[in-house]
Design a protein around this motif. Structure first.
Motif, PDB file in Angstrom:
ATOM      1  N   LYS A 139       0.818  -1.221   0.000  1.00  0.00           N
ATOM      2  CA  LYS A 139       0.000   0.000   0.000  1.00  0.00           C
ATOM      3  C   LYS A 139       0.844   1.258   0.000  1.00  0.00           C
ATOM      4  N   GLU A 140       1.933   1.263   0.774  1.00  0.00           N
ATOM      5  CA  GLU A 140       2.777   2.456   0.837  1.00  0.00           C
ATOM      6  C   GLU A 140       3.348   2.778  -0.539  1.00  0.00           C
ATOM      7  N   ASN A 141       3.875   1.761  -1.213  1.00  0.00           N
ATOM      8  CA  ASN A 141       4.402   1.975  -2.559  1.00  0.00           C
ATOM      9  C   ASN A 141       3.296   2.379  -3.513  1.00  0.00           C
ATOM     10  N   MET A 142       2.136   1.741  -3.381  1.00  0.00           N
ATOM     11  CA  MET A 142       1.025   2.041  -4.276  1.00  0.00           C
ATOM     12  C   MET A 142       0.602   3.495  -4.129  1.00  0.00           C
ATOM     13  N   ASP A 143       0.447   3.969  -2.879  1.00  0.00           N
ATOM     14  CA  ASP A 143       0.010   5.344  -2.654  1.00  0.00           C
ATOM     15  C   ASP A 143       0.966   6.337  -3.300  1.00  0.00           C
ATOM     16  N   GLN A 144       2.254   6.129  -3.103  1.00  0.00           N
ATOM     17  CA  GLN A 144       3.212   7.069  -3.667  1.00  0.00           C
ATOM     18  C   GLN A 144       3.205   7.027  -5.193  1.00  0.00           C
ATOM     19  N   PHE A 145       3.088   5.827  -5.751  1.00  0.00           N
ATOM     20  CA  PHE A 145       3.023   5.699  -7.205  1.00  0.00           C
ATOM     21  C   PHE A 145       1.803   6.430  -7.752  1.00  0.00           C
ATOM     22  N   LEU A 146       0.646   6.211  -7.135  1.00  0.00           N
ATOM     23  CA  LEU A 146      -0.580   6.860  -7.606  1.00  0.00           C
ATOM     24  C   LEU A 146      -0.484   8.373  -7.493  1.00  0.00           C
ATOM     25  N   LEU A 147       0.073   8.870  -6.412  1.00  0.00           N
ATOM     26  CA  LEU A 147       0.189  10.315  -6.227  1.00  0.00           C
ATOM     27  C   LEU A 147       1.027  10.963  -7.317  1.00  0.00           C
ATOM     28  N   ASN A 148       2.007  10.247  -7.823  1.00  0.00           N
ATOM     29  CA  ASN A 148       2.956  10.860  -8.754  1.00  0.00           C
ATOM     30  C   ASN A 148       2.751  10.494 -10.211  1.00  0.00           C
ATOM     31  N   PHE A 149       2.098   9.347 -10.487  1.00  0.00           N
ATOM     32  CA  PHE A 149       2.010   8.907 -11.876  1.00  0.00           C
ATOM     33  C   PHE A 149       0.588   8.603 -12.346  1.00  0.00           C
ATOM     34  N   ASP A 150      -0.398   8.828 -11.483  1.00  0.00           N
ATOM     35  CA  ASP A 150      -1.794   8.600 -11.857  1.00  0.00           C
ATOM     36  C   ASP A 150      -2.583   9.812 -11.392  1.00  0.00           C
ATOM     37  N   ALA A 151      -2.904  10.713 -12.324  1.00  0.00           N
ATOM     38  CA  ALA A 151      -3.540  11.976 -11.944  1.00  0.00           C
ATOM     39  C   ALA A 151      -4.920  11.754 -11.354  1.00  0.00           C
ATOM     40  N   LEU A 152      -5.660  10.764 -11.842  1.00  0.00           N
ATOM     41  CA  LEU A 152      -7.021  10.531 -11.352  1.00  0.00           C
ATOM     42  C   LEU A 152      -6.989   9.994  -9.922  1.00  0.00           C
ATOM     43  N   ALA A 153      -6.239   8.892  -9.742  1.00  0.00           N
ATOM     44  CA  ALA A 153      -6.138   8.310  -8.401  1.00  0.00           C
ATOM     45  C   ALA A 153      -5.400   9.249  -7.454  1.00  0.00           C
ATOM     46  N   GLY A 154      -4.397   9.974  -7.962  1.00  0.00           N
ATOM     47  CA  GLY A 154      -3.664  10.918  -7.125  1.00  0.00           C
ATOM     48  C   GLY A 154      -4.552  12.011  -6.586  1.00  0.00           C
ATOM     49  N   LEU A 155      -5.472  12.495  -7.418  1.00  0.00           N
ATOM     50  CA  LEU A 155      -6.418  13.520  -6.976  1.00  0.00           C
ATOM     51  C   LEU A 155      -7.313  12.976  -5.858  1.00  0.00           C
ATOM     52  N   ILE A 156      -7.779  11.744  -6.034  1.00  0.00           N
ATOM     53  CA  ILE A 156      -8.618  11.126  -4.995  1.00  0.00           C
ATOM     54  C   ILE A 156      -7.846  10.996  -3.682  1.00  0.00           C
ATOM     55  N   LYS A 157      -6.572  10.575  -3.775  1.00  0.00           N
ATOM     56  CA  LYS A 157      -5.759  10.400  -2.565  1.00  0.00           C
ATOM     57  C   LYS A 157      -5.528  11.741  -1.859  1.00  0.00           C
ATOM     58  N   ILE A 158      -5.327  12.802  -2.630  1.00  0.00           N
ATOM     59  CA  ILE A 158      -5.130  14.129  -2.020  1.00  0.00           C
ATOM     60  C   ILE A 158      -6.413  14.610  -1.359  1.00  0.00           C
ATOM     61  N   LEU A 159      -7.548  14.398  -2.034  1.00  0.00           N
ATOM     62  CA  LEU A 159      -8.833  14.765  -1.424  1.00  0.00           C
ATOM     63  C   LEU A 159      -9.057  13.995  -0.132  1.00  0.00           C
ATOM     64  N   GLU A 160      -8.766  12.699  -0.143  1.00  0.00           N
ATOM     65  CA  GLU A 160      -8.918  11.886   1.054  1.00  0.00           C
ATOM     66  C   GLU A 160      -8.064  12.449   2.192  1.00  0.00           C
ATOM     67  N   PHE A 161      -6.817  12.771   1.896  1.00  0.00           N
ATOM     68  CA  PHE A 161      -5.916  13.295   2.923  1.00  0.00           C
ATOM     69  C   PHE A 161      -6.452  14.589   3.517  1.00  0.00           C
ATOM     70  N   LEU A 162      -6.895  15.516   2.648  1.00  0.00           N
ATOM     71  CA  LEU A 162      -7.396  16.808   3.129  1.00  0.00           C
ATOM     72  C   LEU A 162      -8.633  16.625   3.998  1.00  0.00           C
ATOM     73  N   CYS A 163      -9.500  15.680   3.603  1.00  0.00           N
ATOM     74  CA  CYS A 163     -10.730  15.462   4.371  1.00  0.00           C
ATOM     75  C   CYS A 163     -10.446  14.760   5.697  1.00  0.00           C
ATOM     76  N   VAL A 164      -9.593  13.744   5.674  1.00  0.00           N
ATOM     77  CA  VAL A 164      -9.262  13.025   6.911  1.00  0.00           C
ATOM     78  C   VAL A 164      -8.575  13.961   7.903  1.00  0.00           C
ATOM     79  N   LYS A 165      -7.673  14.804   7.409  1.00  0.00           N
ATOM     80  CA  LYS A 165      -6.938  15.721   8.283  1.00  0.00           C
ATOM     81  C   LYS A 165      -7.710  17.012   8.553  1.00  0.00           C
ATOM     82  N   ASN A 166      -8.872  17.165   7.880  1.00  0.00           N
ATOM     83  CA  ASN A 166      -9.704  18.356   8.059  1.00  0.00           C
ATOM     84  C   ASN A 166      -8.891  19.638   7.833  1.00  0.00           C
ATOM     85  N   THR A 167      -8.237  19.682   6.682  1.00  0.00           N
ATOM     86  CA  THR A 167      -7.413  20.834   6.343  1.00  0.00           C
ATOM     87  C   THR A 167      -7.685  21.231   4.897  1.00  0.00           C
TER      88      THR A 167
END
Length: 814
Positions: free
Chosen positions: A689-717
């Motif tokens: 999962k750790e490798n997958m998350d980093q790969f998606l953030l940097n090389f998959d714009a669609l999944a990377g956007l979802i991961k960034i949204l998730e982070f902002l919502c979970v951290k409430n920032t």
């Protein structure tokens, strides 16, 4: 002093010259290459010679015998299985009982062996590598030495980013016998890749001697012709039994030359040849023995072996003809074409440039040959660049090219292997895809036709379907008439340079694994995979956190296809989405207006291939390139404290600062995307999962956007708030014109003339100073050097890059 001649080479890149002949037996100036080497050894007083054999060994034994005819003593050591360069020498066993020289039997040189031996003894070296300087070192083993000649590093066949010197390994070594104790009998080992790095590690005295004479690795057909031209120009000294009848014109015994024939210097005509009236043997032509050139025929800058019959009015231009070839009346052969033994080229046939014809073939009258008649090697430029394969539609990349490329790609797999092939919605991409699929099927590979997808979805499909690899065809962002082809390995990452070379070799040699009709695999059509992709991505995130926050996002993309995937995906997890089509990220005011109008948290720009994600916050701050990489690194550290992030060597050093804060680790790689992907995906893409998350953030714009949204919502920032946590950094990126032939010298000089800076040689040359760093990186596709720098302020970053720009200018102009 004894010598070992390595003569086991097959010489596949010299085919068809080497179809029935070992590479050391290929003639240069009508004498086998290995005979030139034996003459050189004898000249320097070395007569006890061992010869290692592998490919067609009897041909060498029959010609040289025990060596008495050549004034030397020869012993042969034949490999039953390939043992590598060092393993084959180890196979010589008890013959190696004193200091000995190892020399290649398939290169041409007049090096001063005596001086090399004196250098070896003066330095008390255990292993001395004879080096030479070349303009473009990409196809050689680069050796790095200090001012004393001590070897400090090796690199086999580097990319431009790894060119740290222009001194390369000639394949000639002077060794003490005890060095062979490091080798295991019967085990495949290589000098450059195994033995010498081991000696370096063991701190054995090892030196590099830079020779001043001539050296040519006759590794391909162009080098073979060039070696002849160099001999005729007097650049290399060799023995010859021919008589110089006129300045620059050598003729063998028994040859008859009509008084109305024209011979232009420099040229060579071997024994027992006949040259007819009106025939022209032009400059830089070499004819072997027993050739007949009839009236009015012309030969220019060409090499003919023995027993050829060239009939009336034929023309040969810059070509190579092997043995016993018959050119009928008015046949024409053009530049860099090669014709194998016992071929017949019938009346008025034309052999176009760069064509290879294998032995014992017949070309029909009036035929125009524009393809290789038999599959094999072909001298041409590479088809892959720094960022994969690309070209102009129906110019560089045609359906015929696509079919051959598909067959070449499929040939690196076993029959029955499975791959995916996908493309964007472009008609030209689909055209290429279908032609490519035909080539794949022709070599027995099973294909999954994934229809219209984006590159990240194709990467996901490889893992999901557990196939061996795949390709994705797309339009270039900067030119609608240009296609780009992404090749991916079994992990979904871009293929390595090693794999690229395998594909290139199969493509140019046309060494395809054709299968019978019964073996042609099925074509599987999959039309709805993007739905699997979306579900897979959403299953990996906290959708409840996003639904509870209900973030508002603007989606911007030049591709309606991208928008059609992203908007429903975001809407399904509770986002409020506004979207519009735009290909111009510079319209920042328009994007900020859209953010404000829709009361959005931020805007996301996604390129037409779904690979690149750029964010714009409410204040108009653009998050891309180094800042985006810093953001994804921070997200990784905060989501998984103690985690590891992979970044290229050019990334800003503040990433290490953030890693220290969150007890994380930074791994730096070469600059190419494939190098970063390879390091991220040491484990299978969707198993870690750790490798997958980093790969998606940097090389998959669609999944990377979802991961960034998730982070902002979970951290409430918010995006703006998280960007404030990234320290300021100042980088500079510049480039300078640098001729191809000077890149090696530039890199070597920069290293040797460094001051107190610390040097790293991961990719290019990185100079580390107290107030920043600079990276000098030769461009792989253009005659440029790129300079990256980082400083404690913008002015310092610019000052550092200007310093190295000026250094490079001085080296180029010196």
């Amino acid at each position: 002093m004894k010598a070992i001649i390595m003569a086991g080479g097959e010489g596949s890149r010299l085919r068809p010259l080497t179809c029935d002949l070992p590479k050391p037996m290929v003639p240069v100036m009508n004498i086998p290459i290995m005979e030139h080497i034996i003459n050189l050894l004898k000249k320097h007083g070395i007569t006890e010679i061992g010869v290692t054999l592998m490919y067609l060994p009897q041909k060498i034994k029959d010609y040289f015998g025990n060596g008495s005819h050549f004034g030397v003593n020869i012993q042969y050591f034949t490999e039953d299985v390939p043992l590598g360069t060092a393993g084959s020498v180890k196979n010589a066993g008890d013959f190696l009982d004193e200091t000995f020289i190892v020399i290649s039997g398939d290169s041409l040189t007049d090096m001063d062996i005596t001086k090399a031996i004196e250098f070896h003894r003066e330095k008390k070296s255990k292993a001395t590598i004879v080096l030479t300087r070349v303009d473009v070192p990409l196809e050689y083993g680069v050796v790095i030495t200090d001012k004393n000649g001590t070897i400090t590093g090796f690199l086999e066949k580097p990319s431009w980013g790894e060119v740290f010197s222009d001194t390369v390994n000639t394949g000639t070594y002077i060794l003490e016998p005890e060095i062979m104790d490091y080798l295991e009998q019967g085990k495949k080992t290589d000098f450059s890749q195994d033995l010498f790095p081991l000696l370096l590690e063991k701190k054995e005295p090892m030196f590099g001697y830079v020779m001043s004479g001539y050296w040519c690795d006759i590794g391909d057909l162009q080098a073979y012709l060039q070696a002849h031209y160099d001999v005729l120009d007097g650049k290399v000294k060799i023995n010859t039994t021919l008589t110089e009848v006129k300045k620059g014109i050598w003729v063998g015994s028994g040859s008859i030359i009509d008084s109305h024939a024209t011979l232009n210097a420099p040229c060579v005509i071997g024994d027992n040849c006949r040259i007819g009236s009106g025939a022209v043997i032009d400059s830089y032509s070499v004819l072997g023995s027993n050739n007949v050139v009839e009236d009015e025929s012309t030969i220019k800058r060409s090499v003919l072996w023995n027993g050829n019959y060239i009939e009336y009015g034929s023309e040969i231009r810059g070509a190579i003809l092997c043995n016993k070839i018959n050119l009928k009346h008015y046949a024409r052969i053009f530049e860099n074409a090669v014709v194998g033994d016992n071929c017949v080229i019938n009346e008025r046939a034309i052999i176009k440039p760069n064509i290879r014809i294998w032995p014992q073939k017949t070309v029909d009258p009036l035929a125009i040959v524009d393809r290789n008649i038999i599959w094999g090697s072909k001298h041409s430029k590479t088809i892959f660049g720094e960022n994969g394969l690309s070209g102009i539609i129906n110019v560089d990349i045609s359906p015929e090219f696509a079919t051959r490329l598909g067959a070449a790609y499929g040939s690196i797999f076993k029959k029955g292997s499975k791959v995916i092939v996908s493309s964007t919605t472009s008609n030209s991409a689909r055209m290429f895809k279908h032609a490519f699929i035909s080539g794949m099927l022709s070599v027995g590979v099973e294909v999954f036709n994934m229809s219209s997808l984006l590159t990240p979805i194709s990467r996901h499909a490889i893992s999901f379907l557990a196939v061996e690899g795949g390709i994705h065809i797309k339009l270039s962002d900067d030119n609608p008439n240009k296609l780009r082809v992404d090749f991916m390995d079994a992990k979904g990452a871009s293929i390595s340079r090693v794999m690229e070379r395998k594909i290139e070799n199969a493509f140019f040699r046309e060494d395809f694994k054709r299968c019978s009709g019964e073996e042609i695999s099925r074509l599987n059509n999959i039309t709805d995979f993007k739905n699997y992709y979306v579900r897979s991505i959403l299953n990996e995130i906290d959708t409840d956190a996003i639904r509870n926050s209900s973030p508002k996002v603007c989606i911007v993309s030049p591709s309606d296809f991208v928008i059609s995937i992203v908007v429903p995906m975001l809407t399904d997890i509770g986002c409020k989405v506004a979207s519009f089509s735009s290909s111009n990220l510079n319209e920042i005011d328009t994007i900020v207006d859209k953010i404000k109008t829709n009361d959005a948290n931020f805007a996301a720009f996604i390129d037409s291939n779904g690979e690149t994600l750029v964010l714009v916050d409410k204040n108009g701050k653009i998050v891309k390139d180094d800042l985006f990489l810093s953001l994804t690194s921070l997200i990784s550290f905060k989501s998984n404290p103690g985690s590891k992030v992979v970044v290229p060597i050019t990334a800003p050093s503040i990433i290490e600062t953030m890693a220290e804060k969150y007890n994380g680790k930074v791994v730096r790689t070469k600059t190419s995307p494939q190098a970063v992907m390879e390091q991220m995906l040491n484990n299978n893409l969707f198993k870690n999962k750790e490798n997958m998350d980093q790969f998606l953030l940097n090389f998959d714009a669609l999944a990377g956007l979802i991961k960034i949204l998730e982070f902002l919502c979970v951290k409430n920032t918010t995006l703006s708030d998280i960007l404030k946590e990234i320290p300021d950094f100042y980088v500079s990126k510049k480039k300078i014109f640098c001729p191809w032939e000077l890149k090696g010298r530039v890199m070597r000089t920069l290293i040797t003339e460094k001051d107190s800076e610390k040097v790293e040689l991961l990719d290019g040359v990185k100079f580390i100073m107290e107030n920043g760093w600079a990276l000098v990186l030769p461009d792989a596709d253009l005659p440029l050097c790129r300079i990256y720098s980082e400083g404690e302020s913008p002015s310092v970053a610019d000052m550092i890059s200007e310093k190295y720009l000026e250094k490079i200018k001085r080296i180029i102009n010196s």
